[in-house]
Write a protein that holds these residues in place. Structure first.
Motif, PDB file in Angstrom:
ATOM      1  N   TRP A  52     -17.760  -8.214   2.910  1.00 37.33           N
ATOM      2  CA  TRP A  52     -16.810  -7.041   2.729  1.00 37.33           C
ATOM      3  C   TRP A  52     -15.188  -7.685   2.727  1.00 37.33           C
ATOM      4  CZ3 TRP A  52     -13.030  -5.998   6.273  1.00 37.33           C
ATOM      5  CH2 TRP A  52     -13.055  -6.657   7.336  1.00 37.33           C
ATOM      6  N   ILE A  53     -15.178  -8.775   3.173  1.00 35.29           N
ATOM      7  CA  ILE A  53     -13.652  -9.523   3.175  1.00 35.29           C
ATOM      8  C   ILE A  53     -13.414  -9.869   1.615  1.00 35.29           C
ATOM      9  CG2 ILE A  53     -12.428 -11.695   3.620  1.00 35.29           C
ATOM     10  CD1 ILE A  53     -12.395  -9.594   5.987  1.00 35.29           C
ATOM     11  N   GLY A  54     -14.808 -10.328   1.009  1.00 30.11           N
ATOM     12  CA  GLY A  54     -14.490 -10.839  -0.433  1.00 30.11           C
ATOM     13  C   GLY A  54     -14.129  -9.611  -1.200  1.00 30.11           C
ATOM     14  N   ILE A  55     -14.876  -8.619  -1.138  1.00 31.32           N
ATOM     15  CA  ILE A  55     -14.871  -7.260  -1.661  1.00 31.32           C
ATOM     16  C   ILE A  55     -13.339  -7.021  -1.652  1.00 31.32           C
ATOM     17  CG2 ILE A  55     -15.409  -4.813  -1.931  1.00 31.32           C
ATOM     18  CD1 ILE A  55     -18.413  -6.162  -1.311  1.00 31.32           C
ATOM     19  N   ALA A  56     -12.782  -6.896  -0.539  1.00 28.84           N
ATOM     20  CA  ALA A  56     -11.412  -6.415  -0.070  1.00 28.84           C
ATOM     21  C   ALA A  56     -10.624  -7.181  -0.910  1.00 28.84           C
ATOM     22  CB  ALA A  56     -11.606  -6.280   1.534  1.00 28.84           C
ATOM     23  N   GLY A  57     -10.699  -8.624  -0.637  1.00 27.54           N
ATOM     24  CA  GLY A  57      -9.820  -9.355  -1.387  1.00 27.54           C
ATOM     25  C   GLY A  57      -9.927  -9.363  -2.850  1.00 27.54           C
ATOM     26  N   PHE A  58     -11.122  -9.177  -3.301  1.00 24.71           N
ATOM     27  CA  PHE A  58     -11.006  -8.880  -4.898  1.00 24.71           C
ATOM     28  C   PHE A  58     -10.188  -7.388  -5.199  1.00 24.71           C
ATOM     29  CE2 PHE A  58     -13.042  -6.142  -8.472  1.00 24.71           C
ATOM     30  CZ  PHE A  58     -12.929  -7.205  -9.464  1.00 24.71           C
ATOM     31  N   TRP A  59     -10.259  -6.323  -4.633  1.00 27.53           N
ATOM     32  CA  TRP A  59      -9.446  -5.329  -4.744  1.00 27.53           C
ATOM     33  C   TRP A  59      -8.048  -5.589  -4.411  1.00 27.53           C
ATOM     34  CZ3 TRP A  59     -11.299  -1.933  -7.838  1.00 27.53           C
ATOM     35  CH2 TRP A  59     -12.565  -1.827  -8.153  1.00 27.53           C
ATOM     36  N   LEU A  60      -7.599  -6.421  -3.556  1.00 28.67           N
ATOM     37  CA  LEU A  60      -6.289  -6.707  -3.478  1.00 28.67           C
ATOM     38  C   LEU A  60      -5.731  -7.364  -4.551  1.00 28.67           C
ATOM     39  CD1 LEU A  60      -6.023  -7.927   0.197  1.00 28.67           C
ATOM     40  CD2 LEU A  60      -4.948  -6.125  -0.848  1.00 28.67           C
ATOM     41  N   LEU A  61      -6.625  -8.119  -5.404  1.00 31.80           N
ATOM     42  CA  LEU A  61      -6.346  -8.956  -6.433  1.00 31.80           C
ATOM     43  C   LEU A  61      -6.001  -7.877  -7.602  1.00 31.80           C
ATOM     44  CD1 LEU A  61      -5.745 -11.693  -7.947  1.00 31.80           C
ATOM     45  CD2 LEU A  61      -8.314 -11.624  -8.682  1.00 31.80           C
ATOM     46  N   VAL A  62      -6.857  -7.008  -7.635  1.00 33.60           N
ATOM     47  CA  VAL A  62      -6.576  -6.143  -8.770  1.00 33.60           C
ATOM     48  C   VAL A  62      -5.344  -4.981  -8.420  1.00 33.60           C
ATOM     49  CG1 VAL A  62      -7.594  -3.840  -9.668  1.00 33.60           C
ATOM     50  CG2 VAL A  62      -9.075  -5.748  -8.864  1.00 33.60           C
ATOM     51  N   LEU A  63      -4.998  -4.984  -7.397  1.00 36.10           N
ATOM     52  CA  LEU A  63      -4.019  -4.067  -6.809  1.00 36.10           C
ATOM     53  C   LEU A  63      -2.640  -4.944  -6.972  1.00 36.10           C
ATOM     54  CD1 LEU A  63      -2.932  -1.569  -5.325  1.00 36.10           C
ATOM     55  CD2 LEU A  63      -2.762  -3.199  -3.240  1.00 36.10           C
ATOM     56  N   SER A  64      -2.614  -6.106  -6.704  1.00 37.56           N
ATOM     57  CA  SER A  64      -1.625  -6.996  -7.307  1.00 37.56           C
ATOM     58  C   SER A  64      -1.404  -7.366  -8.581  1.00 37.56           C
ATOM     59  CB  SER A  64      -1.519  -8.258  -6.311  1.00 37.56           C
ATOM     60  OG  SER A  64      -2.722  -9.303  -6.926  1.00 37.56           O
ATOM     61  N   ILE A  65      -2.465  -7.164  -9.575  1.00 35.15           N
ATOM     62  CA  ILE A  65      -2.177  -7.427 -10.881  1.00 35.15           C
ATOM     63  C   ILE A  65      -1.577  -5.928 -11.361  1.00 35.15           C
ATOM     64  CG2 ILE A  65      -3.479  -7.268 -13.011  1.00 35.15           C
ATOM     65  CD1 ILE A  65      -5.466  -9.310 -11.869  1.00 35.15           C
ATOM     66  N   VAL A  66      -2.231  -4.882 -11.059  1.00 34.12           N
ATOM     67  CA  VAL A  66      -1.592  -3.637 -11.483  1.00 34.12           C
ATOM     68  C   VAL A  66      -0.354  -3.351 -10.925  1.00 34.12           C
ATOM     69  CG1 VAL A  66      -1.690  -1.036 -11.168  1.00 34.12           C
ATOM     70  CG2 VAL A  66      -3.742  -2.404 -11.443  1.00 34.12           C
ATOM     71  N   GLY A  67       0.185  -3.826  -9.734  1.00 33.92           N
ATOM     72  CA  GLY A  67       1.611  -3.946  -9.364  1.00 33.92           C
ATOM     73  C   GLY A  67       2.490  -4.863 -10.291  1.00 33.92           C
ATOM     74  N   PHE A  68       2.088  -5.796 -10.435  1.00 34.80           N
ATOM     75  CA  PHE A  68       2.952  -6.867 -11.319  1.00 34.80           C
ATOM     76  C   PHE A  68       3.139  -6.297 -12.569  1.00 34.80           C
ATOM     77  CE2 PHE A  68       3.616 -10.735 -13.789  1.00 34.80           C
ATOM     78  CZ  PHE A  68       4.512 -11.378 -12.831  1.00 34.80           C
ATOM     79  N   VAL A  69       1.994  -5.661 -13.177  1.00 33.62           N
ATOM     80  CA  VAL A  69       2.124  -5.070 -14.579  1.00 33.62           C
ATOM     81  C   VAL A  69       3.249  -3.866 -14.503  1.00 33.62           C
ATOM     82  CG1 VAL A  69       0.918  -3.539 -16.353  1.00 33.62           C
ATOM     83  CG2 VAL A  69       0.020  -5.661 -15.507  1.00 33.62           C
ATOM     84  N   PHE A  70       3.439  -3.091 -13.532  1.00 27.42           N
ATOM     85  CA  PHE A  70       4.085  -2.152 -13.349  1.00 27.42           C
ATOM     86  C   PHE A  70       5.544  -2.596 -13.268  1.00 27.42           C
ATOM     87  CE2 PHE A  70       1.420   1.357 -11.248  1.00 27.42           C
ATOM     88  CZ  PHE A  70       0.627   1.654 -12.444  1.00 27.42           C
TER      89      PHE A  70
END
Length: 108
Positions: A52-70
């Motif tokens: 679950w730590i790895g899955i949460a880390g993956f979603w954090l990566l997605v969140l930061s990519i979206v935030g960077f694009v914004f």
């Protein structure tokens, strides 16, 4: 506001904080805080915290990519304050770099 020869000069501006920049800054700050929490949890369990730590880390990566694009999209707007897009880029960029380093280290 500045003073000139005893008189106050008030200057008004049409600048605003862009909505995408504010969202990007909030997403980056949240991702940075959550990444710190996940690292602390993983360190406390000596790396045996589960998938679950790895899955949460993956979603954090997605969140930061979206935030960077914004944040990049908000740079293109006219008459804005550059504070929030810049902070959003910095926060999300830090999370992206740290996550990429963790994933590269994990594959070695």
């Amino acid at each position: 506001m500045s003073r000139r020869k005893g008189k106050q000069i008030i200057q008004f501006s049409n600048r605003t904080h862009p909505r995408l920049g504010v969202i990007s800054m909030i997403m980056g700050a949240a991702a940075l805080i959550l990444l710190s929490v996940l690292c602390l949890i993983s360190g406390a369990s000596k790396g045996q915290s589960g998938a679950w730590i790895g899955i949460a880390g993956f979603w954090l990566l997605v969140l930061s990519i979206v935030g960077f694009v914004f944040s990049i999209k908000s740079y293109r707007l006219d008459d804005i304050y550059m504070v929030t897009p810049t902070l959003g880029s910095v926060f999300n960029g830090i999370v992206l770099v740290v996550m990429m380093l963790l994933y590269v280290e994990g594959t070695l």
